[in-house]
Design an enzyme around this catalytic site. Structure first.
Site, PDB file in Angstrom:
ATOM      1  N   ARG A 106       0.908  -1.076   0.006  1.00 60.54           N
ATOM      2  CA  ARG A 106       0.047  -0.038  -0.610  1.00 60.54           C
ATOM      3  C   ARG A 106       0.680   1.463   0.533  1.00 60.54           C
ATOM      4  O   ARG A 106       1.858   1.106   0.916  1.00 60.54           O
ATOM      5  CB  ARG A 106      -0.449  -0.015   1.516  1.00 60.54           C
ATOM      6  CG  ARG A 106      -1.642   0.571   1.745  1.00 60.54           C
ATOM      7  CD  ARG A 106      -2.713   0.065   2.787  1.00 60.54           C
ATOM      8  NE  ARG A 106      -1.856   0.026   3.881  1.00 60.54           N
ATOM      9  CZ  ARG A 106      -2.312   0.582   5.020  1.00 60.54           C
ATOM     10  NH1 ARG A 106      -3.815   1.708   5.118  1.00 60.54           N
ATOM     11  NH2 ARG A 106      -1.743   0.782   5.838  1.00 60.54           N
ATOM     12  N   CYS A 133      -2.702  12.904  -5.880  1.00 57.08           N
ATOM     13  CA  CYS A 133      -4.492  12.442  -5.165  1.00 57.08           C
ATOM     14  C   CYS A 133      -4.561  10.722  -5.835  1.00 57.08           C
ATOM     15  O   CYS A 133      -5.101  11.419  -7.007  1.00 57.08           O
ATOM     16  CB  CYS A 133      -4.992  13.010  -4.341  1.00 57.08           C
ATOM     17  SG  CYS A 133      -6.536  11.884  -3.467  1.00 57.08           S
ATOM     18  N   HIS A 165     -12.166  10.021   3.011  1.00 53.81           N
ATOM     19  CA  HIS A 165     -12.766   9.493   3.045  1.00 53.81           C
ATOM     20  C   HIS A 165     -12.866   8.442   3.476  1.00 53.81           C
ATOM     21  O   HIS A 165     -12.755   8.505   5.079  1.00 53.81           O
ATOM     22  CB  HIS A 165     -11.154   8.310   1.852  1.00 53.81           C
ATOM     23  CG  HIS A 165     -10.772   7.882   2.572  1.00 53.81           C
ATOM     24  ND1 HIS A 165      -9.063   7.925   2.902  1.00 53.81           N
ATOM     25  CD2 HIS A 165     -10.196   6.565   2.529  1.00 53.81           C
ATOM     26  CE1 HIS A 165      -8.294   8.294   3.154  1.00 53.81           C
ATOM     27  NE2 HIS A 165      -8.961   6.427   3.321  1.00 53.81           N
ATOM     28  N   HIS A 206     -10.679  17.407  -1.999  1.00 59.89           N
ATOM     29  CA  HIS A 206      -9.804  17.452  -1.267  1.00 59.89           C
ATOM     30  C   HIS A 206      -8.795  17.888  -0.235  1.00 59.89           C
ATOM     31  O   HIS A 206      -8.727  17.075   0.313  1.00 59.89           O
ATOM     32  CB  HIS A 206      -8.245  17.510  -2.370  1.00 59.89           C
ATOM     33  CG  HIS A 206      -6.789  16.352  -2.352  1.00 59.89           C
ATOM     34  ND1 HIS A 206      -6.319  15.690  -2.627  1.00 59.89           N
ATOM     35  CD2 HIS A 206      -5.567  17.840  -1.438  1.00 59.89           C
ATOM     36  CE1 HIS A 206      -5.462  15.625  -1.737  1.00 59.89           C
ATOM     37  NE2 HIS A 206      -4.143  16.531  -1.098  1.00 59.89           N
ATOM     38  N   GLU A 208      -1.963  -1.648  28.058  1.00 65.79           N
ATOM     39  CA  GLU A 208      -3.519  -2.522  27.303  1.00 65.79           C
ATOM     40  C   GLU A 208      -2.835  -3.592  26.664  1.00 65.79           C
ATOM     41  O   GLU A 208      -3.858  -4.652  26.763  1.00 65.79           O
ATOM     42  CB  GLU A 208      -3.215  -1.341  26.805  1.00 65.79           C
ATOM     43  CG  GLU A 208      -3.578   0.364  26.644  1.00 65.79           C
ATOM     44  CD  GLU A 208      -2.826   1.318  27.415  1.00 65.79           C
ATOM     45  OE1 GLU A 208      -1.726   0.353  27.442  1.00 65.79           O
ATOM     46  OE2 GLU A 208      -2.635   2.058  28.035  1.00 65.79           O
TER      47      GLU A 208
END
Ligand SMILES: [Zn+2]
Ligand SMILES: [Zn+2]
Length: 334
Positions: free
Chosen positions: A27, A45, A166, A113, A310
Protein backbone atom coordinates in the site's frame (compact mmCIF):
# COMPACT_ATOMS: atom_id res chain seq x y z
CA UNK A 1 -1.00 -19.85 2.84
CA UNK A 2 -1.79 -18.82 -0.73
CA UNK A 3 0.75 -16.28 -1.84
CA UNK A 4 -0.51 -12.72 -1.57
CA UNK A 5 -4.01 -13.68 -0.47
CA UNK A 6 -5.55 -13.05 2.91
CA UNK A 7 -6.35 -15.66 5.49
CA UNK A 8 -8.47 -15.24 8.62
CA UNK A 9 -6.83 -17.09 11.52
CA UNK A 10 -8.46 -17.96 14.81
CA UNK A 11 -6.67 -17.03 18.03
CA UNK A 12 -7.94 -19.74 20.38
CA UNK A 13 -6.59 -18.27 23.62
CA UNK A 14 -8.11 -14.85 23.04
CA UNK A 15 -11.18 -16.20 21.19
CA UNK A 16 -10.69 -13.72 18.39
CA UNK A 17 -9.66 -13.64 14.72
CA UNK A 18 -6.76 -12.03 12.93
CA UNK A 19 -6.71 -11.19 9.22
CA UNK A 20 -3.29 -11.99 7.79
CA UNK A 21 -3.22 -9.76 4.72
CA UNK A 22 0.11 -9.74 2.85
CA UNK A 23 -1.26 -7.51 0.05
CA UNK A 24 -1.49 -4.62 2.48
CA UNK A 25 2.31 -4.36 2.54
CA UNK A 26 2.30 -2.83 -0.94
CA UNK A 27 0.00 0.00 0.00
CA UNK A 28 1.34 3.44 -0.90
CA UNK A 29 1.33 6.36 1.50
CA UNK A 30 0.88 9.82 0.13
CA UNK A 31 1.74 11.53 3.37
CA UNK A 32 5.23 12.86 3.05
CA UNK A 33 7.55 12.03 5.91
CA UNK A 34 8.25 15.63 6.85
CA UNK A 35 4.89 17.38 6.73
CA UNK A 36 2.12 15.85 8.77
CA UNK A 37 -1.08 15.78 6.85
CA UNK A 38 -1.47 19.38 5.75
CA UNK A 39 -0.63 20.67 2.29
CA UNK A 40 -0.62 17.29 0.67
CA UNK A 41 -0.44 17.80 -3.07
CA UNK A 42 -3.76 17.06 -4.84
CA UNK A 43 -1.91 16.39 -8.10
CA UNK A 44 -0.54 13.20 -6.51
CA UNK A 45 -3.86 12.19 -4.99
CA UNK A 46 -5.35 8.90 -6.25
CA UNK A 47 -8.86 10.04 -5.28
CA UNK A 48 -9.16 13.11 -7.51
CA UNK A 49 -12.41 12.94 -9.54
CA UNK A 50 -10.60 13.01 -12.89
CA UNK A 51 -8.17 10.27 -11.86
CA UNK A 52 -10.85 7.79 -10.88
CA UNK A 53 -11.98 5.23 -13.38
CA UNK A 54 -13.37 2.52 -11.16
CA UNK A 55 -16.75 2.95 -9.56
CA UNK A 56 -18.83 0.69 -7.36
CA UNK A 57 -21.42 3.33 -6.56
CA UNK A 58 -21.73 7.10 -6.86
CA UNK A 59 -24.08 9.80 -5.73
CA UNK A 60 -24.48 12.41 -8.47
CA UNK A 61 -27.01 14.83 -9.90
CA UNK A 62 -29.14 13.59 -12.75
CA UNK A 63 -27.37 14.10 -16.05
CA UNK A 64 -24.01 14.75 -14.38
CA UNK A 65 -20.80 13.70 -16.11
CA UNK A 66 -18.92 10.61 -14.87
CA UNK A 67 -16.36 12.72 -12.99
CA UNK A 68 -19.05 14.87 -11.36
CA UNK A 69 -20.18 13.20 -8.17
CA UNK A 70 -20.89 14.09 -4.57
CA UNK A 71 -19.80 10.82 -2.94
CA UNK A 72 -18.17 7.90 -4.71
CA UNK A 73 -17.37 4.32 -3.74
CA UNK A 74 -14.48 2.42 -5.32
CA UNK A 75 -12.91 -0.98 -4.61
CA UNK A 76 -9.94 -0.79 -2.23
CA UNK A 77 -6.84 -1.27 -4.37
CA UNK A 78 -5.04 -2.99 -1.51
CA UNK A 79 -7.88 -4.93 0.10
CA UNK A 80 -7.70 -6.63 3.45
CA UNK A 81 -10.08 -9.25 2.06
CA UNK A 82 -11.20 -10.19 -1.46
CA UNK A 83 -14.39 -11.41 -3.06
CA UNK A 84 -12.46 -13.92 -5.15
CA UNK A 85 -10.48 -16.13 -2.82
CA UNK A 86 -8.38 -19.20 -3.27
CA UNK A 87 -9.00 -22.29 -1.16
CA UNK A 88 -6.82 -22.57 1.91
CA UNK A 89 -3.75 -24.72 1.66
CA UNK A 90 -3.81 -27.83 3.81
CA UNK A 91 -1.22 -28.75 6.37
CA UNK A 92 -1.89 -26.78 9.57
CA UNK A 93 -4.63 -28.91 11.09
CA UNK A 94 -3.92 -27.86 14.67
CA UNK A 95 -5.18 -24.36 13.95
CA UNK A 96 -8.43 -22.96 12.61
CA UNK A 97 -8.39 -20.60 9.68
CA UNK A 98 -10.80 -19.63 6.96
CA UNK A 99 -10.14 -18.17 3.55
CA UNK A 100 -9.96 -14.41 3.36
CA UNK A 101 -13.30 -13.82 1.67
CA UNK A 102 -14.78 -10.36 1.99
CA UNK A 103 -15.28 -7.02 0.32
CA UNK A 104 -13.19 -3.95 1.02
CA UNK A 105 -14.36 -0.64 -0.42
CA UNK A 106 -13.28 2.98 -0.14
CA UNK A 107 -15.89 5.70 0.15
CA UNK A 108 -14.58 9.03 -1.13
CA UNK A 109 -16.44 11.43 1.11
CA UNK A 110 -16.23 14.47 -1.18
CA UNK A 111 -14.60 15.48 -4.48
CA UNK A 112 -12.91 18.31 -2.55
CA UNK A 113 -9.39 17.23 -1.57
CA UNK A 114 -9.13 19.71 1.31
CA UNK A 115 -12.63 19.62 2.79
CA UNK A 116 -12.65 18.02 6.23
CA UNK A 117 -15.79 16.14 7.21
CA UNK A 118 -16.09 18.50 10.19
CA UNK A 119 -16.50 21.32 7.62
CA UNK A 120 -19.29 19.54 5.72
CA UNK A 121 -22.79 20.99 5.62
CA UNK A 122 -25.56 18.88 7.15
CA UNK A 123 -26.67 18.07 3.58
CA UNK A 124 -23.19 16.86 2.62
CA UNK A 125 -22.90 14.69 5.72
CA UNK A 126 -26.39 13.31 5.09
CA UNK A 127 -25.26 12.35 1.56
CA UNK A 128 -22.27 10.52 2.98
CA UNK A 129 -24.37 8.69 5.58
CA UNK A 130 -26.89 7.74 2.89
CA UNK A 131 -24.05 6.17 0.87
CA UNK A 132 -22.98 4.17 3.95
CA UNK A 133 -26.60 3.03 4.25
CA UNK A 134 -26.91 2.04 0.58
CA UNK A 135 -23.64 0.14 0.48
CA UNK A 136 -24.39 -1.61 3.75
CA UNK A 137 -27.73 -2.84 2.37
CA UNK A 138 -26.10 -3.95 -0.86
CA UNK A 139 -23.18 -5.75 0.81
CA UNK A 140 -25.52 -7.61 3.14
CA UNK A 141 -27.46 -8.92 0.13
CA UNK A 142 -24.59 -11.41 -0.35
CA UNK A 143 -25.45 -14.26 2.01
CA UNK A 144 -21.78 -15.02 2.63
CA UNK A 145 -21.41 -11.64 4.30
CA UNK A 146 -22.00 -11.91 8.03
CA UNK A 147 -20.94 -8.43 9.11
CA UNK A 148 -20.32 -5.05 7.49
CA UNK A 149 -18.14 -2.53 9.27
CA UNK A 150 -18.13 1.12 8.23
CA UNK A 151 -15.18 3.08 9.56
CA UNK A 152 -13.07 6.12 9.07
CA UNK A 153 -9.43 6.76 9.90
CA UNK A 154 -8.72 10.47 9.98
CA UNK A 155 -5.06 11.47 9.69
CA UNK A 156 -2.02 9.27 9.62
CA UNK A 157 -1.87 8.86 13.41
CA UNK A 158 -5.27 7.16 13.16
CA UNK A 159 -4.20 4.83 10.36
CA UNK A 160 -5.05 6.82 7.21
CA UNK A 161 -2.67 6.37 4.31
CA UNK A 162 -4.33 8.84 1.91
CA UNK A 163 -4.99 12.49 2.75
CA UNK A 164 -8.18 12.99 0.67
CA UNK A 165 -11.28 12.64 2.93
CA UNK A 166 -12.45 9.04 2.72
CA UNK A 167 -14.07 6.24 4.70
CA UNK A 168 -13.96 2.47 4.32
CA UNK A 169 -16.42 -0.39 4.31
CA UNK A 170 -15.45 -3.95 4.94
CA UNK A 171 -17.75 -6.94 4.54
CA UNK A 172 -16.65 -9.86 6.68
CA UNK A 173 -17.43 -13.58 6.47
CA UNK A 174 -17.98 -13.76 10.24
CA UNK A 175 -19.26 -11.58 13.07
CA UNK A 176 -16.21 -9.96 14.69
CA UNK A 177 -15.36 -10.57 18.33
CA UNK A 178 -16.10 -7.00 19.41
CA UNK A 179 -19.65 -7.24 18.05
CA UNK A 180 -20.22 -10.74 19.38
CA UNK A 181 -19.32 -9.43 22.83
CA UNK A 182 -21.74 -6.50 22.54
CA UNK A 183 -24.47 -8.91 21.42
CA UNK A 184 -23.81 -11.32 24.31
CA UNK A 185 -23.80 -8.58 26.95
CA UNK A 186 -26.88 -6.85 25.53
CA UNK A 187 -28.75 -10.13 25.36
CA UNK A 188 -27.83 -11.01 28.95
CA UNK A 189 -29.18 -7.66 30.14
CA UNK A 190 -32.34 -8.08 28.09
CA UNK A 191 -33.01 -11.55 29.52
CA UNK A 192 -32.55 -10.26 33.08
CA UNK A 193 -34.22 -6.84 32.91
CA UNK A 194 -36.48 -7.13 29.86
CA UNK A 195 -35.16 -3.92 28.29
CA UNK A 196 -32.38 -2.77 25.99
CA UNK A 197 -29.19 -1.93 27.90
CA UNK A 198 -28.28 1.12 25.80
CA UNK A 199 -31.85 2.51 25.98
CA UNK A 200 -31.49 2.33 29.76
CA UNK A 201 -27.97 3.77 29.73
CA UNK A 202 -29.05 6.69 27.57
CA UNK A 203 -32.10 7.52 29.64
CA UNK A 204 -29.83 7.54 32.73
CA UNK A 205 -27.34 9.83 30.96
CA UNK A 206 -30.05 12.21 29.76
CA UNK A 207 -31.38 12.44 33.31
CA UNK A 208 -27.97 12.77 34.99
CA UNK A 209 -26.55 15.17 32.36
CA UNK A 210 -22.93 14.78 33.46
CA UNK A 211 -21.63 13.32 30.23
CA UNK A 212 -24.05 14.59 27.57
CA UNK A 213 -22.42 16.76 24.92
CA UNK A 214 -25.29 17.41 22.53
CA UNK A 215 -28.80 16.24 21.68
CA UNK A 216 -31.49 16.92 19.12
CA UNK A 217 -34.95 15.35 18.95
CA UNK A 218 -33.76 11.96 17.71
CA UNK A 219 -30.02 11.64 18.53
CA UNK A 220 -27.72 12.19 21.49
CA UNK A 221 -23.97 12.62 21.76
CA UNK A 222 -22.27 11.67 25.02
CA UNK A 223 -18.98 10.54 26.53
CA UNK A 224 -19.49 6.98 27.84
CA UNK A 225 -18.95 6.55 31.61
CA UNK A 226 -16.48 3.75 30.85
CA UNK A 227 -14.67 5.40 27.90
CA UNK A 228 -11.45 3.59 27.06
CA UNK A 229 -9.91 6.67 25.47
CA UNK A 230 -9.82 10.41 26.24
CA UNK A 231 -12.68 12.34 24.61
CA UNK A 232 -14.32 9.20 23.25
CA UNK A 233 -17.77 10.14 21.93
CA UNK A 234 -20.84 8.08 21.17
CA UNK A 235 -23.52 9.27 18.77
CA UNK A 236 -26.68 7.23 19.29
CA UNK A 237 -30.35 7.23 18.34
CA UNK A 238 -32.62 8.20 21.25
CA UNK A 239 -35.18 5.72 19.89
CA UNK A 240 -34.50 1.99 19.99
CA UNK A 241 -33.05 0.74 16.71
CA UNK A 242 -30.70 -2.16 16.07
CA UNK A 243 -29.80 -1.56 12.44
CA UNK A 244 -28.17 1.54 10.98
CA UNK A 245 -29.07 0.45 7.43
CA UNK A 246 -32.79 0.69 8.25
CA UNK A 247 -32.66 4.42 9.08
CA UNK A 248 -35.12 6.56 7.15
CA UNK A 249 -34.18 9.88 5.52
CA UNK A 250 -35.57 12.00 8.34
CA UNK A 251 -33.49 10.18 10.90
CA UNK A 252 -30.49 10.44 8.62
CA UNK A 253 -30.83 14.20 8.82
CA UNK A 254 -30.96 14.10 12.64
CA UNK A 255 -27.91 11.85 12.66
CA UNK A 256 -26.02 14.17 10.28
CA UNK A 257 -26.76 17.08 12.62
CA UNK A 258 -25.59 15.23 15.76
CA UNK A 259 -22.50 13.74 14.12
CA UNK A 260 -21.49 17.07 12.66
CA UNK A 261 -21.81 18.76 16.06
CA UNK A 262 -19.66 16.04 17.62
CA UNK A 263 -16.94 16.37 14.96
CA UNK A 264 -16.96 20.19 15.07
CA UNK A 265 -16.66 20.20 18.84
CA UNK A 266 -13.72 17.79 18.72
CA UNK A 267 -12.09 19.89 16.03
CA UNK A 268 -12.38 23.07 18.08
CA UNK A 269 -11.61 21.64 21.52
CA UNK A 270 -8.65 19.48 20.49
CA UNK A 271 -7.26 21.42 17.53
CA UNK A 272 -8.19 19.04 14.72
CA UNK A 273 -7.22 15.72 16.34
CA UNK A 274 -6.69 12.42 14.50
CA UNK A 275 -9.60 10.08 15.15
CA UNK A 276 -11.21 6.79 14.26
CA UNK A 277 -14.92 6.52 13.74
CA UNK A 278 -16.97 3.36 13.32
CA UNK A 279 -20.56 2.22 13.25
CA UNK A 280 -21.61 -0.67 15.47
CA UNK A 281 -24.82 -2.05 14.02
CA UNK A 282 -26.49 -5.41 14.49
CA UNK A 283 -25.70 -8.25 12.09
CA UNK A 284 -29.00 -8.59 10.16
CA UNK A 285 -29.36 -12.33 10.58
CA UNK A 286 -28.78 -12.45 14.30
CA UNK A 287 -31.84 -13.96 16.04
CA UNK A 288 -33.90 -11.44 18.02
CA UNK A 289 -31.16 -8.82 17.96
CA UNK A 290 -33.83 -6.21 17.21
CA UNK A 291 -34.97 -6.61 20.81
CA UNK A 292 -31.70 -5.94 22.56
CA UNK A 293 -29.12 -4.49 20.14
CA UNK A 294 -28.90 -0.70 19.88
CA UNK A 295 -26.70 0.67 17.10
CA UNK A 296 -24.33 3.59 17.63
CA UNK A 297 -21.40 5.47 16.16
CA UNK A 298 -18.24 5.72 18.21
CA UNK A 299 -15.65 8.44 17.62
CA UNK A 300 -12.27 7.82 19.21
CA UNK A 301 -9.72 10.65 19.06
CA UNK A 302 -6.19 9.24 18.95
CA UNK A 303 -4.49 11.24 21.67
CA UNK A 304 -2.75 8.47 23.58
CA UNK A 305 -0.61 5.54 22.46
CA UNK A 306 -1.39 2.06 23.75
CA UNK A 307 1.47 0.28 25.43
CA UNK A 308 2.32 -2.95 27.18
CA UNK A 309 -0.26 -2.47 29.93
CA UNK A 310 -3.11 -2.34 27.44
CA UNK A 311 -1.74 -5.17 25.30
CA UNK A 312 -0.81 -7.35 28.23
CA UNK A 313 -3.82 -6.87 30.44
CA UNK A 314 -6.62 -5.47 28.33
CA UNK A 315 -6.81 -2.62 30.86
CA UNK A 316 -6.92 0.81 29.31
CA UNK A 317 -5.73 3.88 31.10
CA UNK A 318 -7.82 6.92 30.26
CA UNK A 319 -6.19 10.06 31.66
CA UNK A 320 -9.23 12.29 30.98
CA UNK A 321 -12.38 11.58 33.03
CA UNK A 322 -15.33 11.39 30.60
CA UNK A 323 -17.21 13.91 32.77
CA UNK A 324 -14.46 16.46 32.21
CA UNK A 325 -14.28 15.68 28.47
CA UNK A 326 -18.05 16.15 28.22
CA UNK A 327 -17.94 19.49 30.05
CA UNK A 328 -15.15 20.74 27.77
CA UNK A 329 -17.01 19.64 24.63
CA UNK A 330 -20.40 20.99 25.75
CA UNK A 331 -18.84 24.37 26.35
CA UNK A 332 -17.46 24.60 22.81
CA UNK A 333 -19.55 27.21 21.00
CA UNK A 334 -20.27 26.43 17.34
ZN1 LIG B 1 -7.56 14.37 -3.45
ZN1 LIG C 1 -32.25 0.39 22.73
Amino acid sequence: MSKGRSEIRYNYLLDTWVIVAPERQNRPHDFSQSSQSENVDPSRCPFEPKALSQEVFALREEGAKPDEWRVKVIPNKYPVLRKETLPLEKGEDFYSAIEGFGVHEVVIDTPDHFKRVSDFSIGELKDLLSVYRERMRELYSDRRVKYVLVFKNYKREAGASIFHPHSQMIALPLVPTAIRKVIEQSRKYYLKVGRCYLCDELSFELKERKRVVYENTSFAVYCPFYSLFPFELRVMPKFHSCDFSKLNDEHLEGLADALLKALKKLYRALDDPPYNLYIHSSPPLFPQSELFFHWYIEIVPRLTVQGGLELGSGFYVNPVPPERAATTLSEVKL
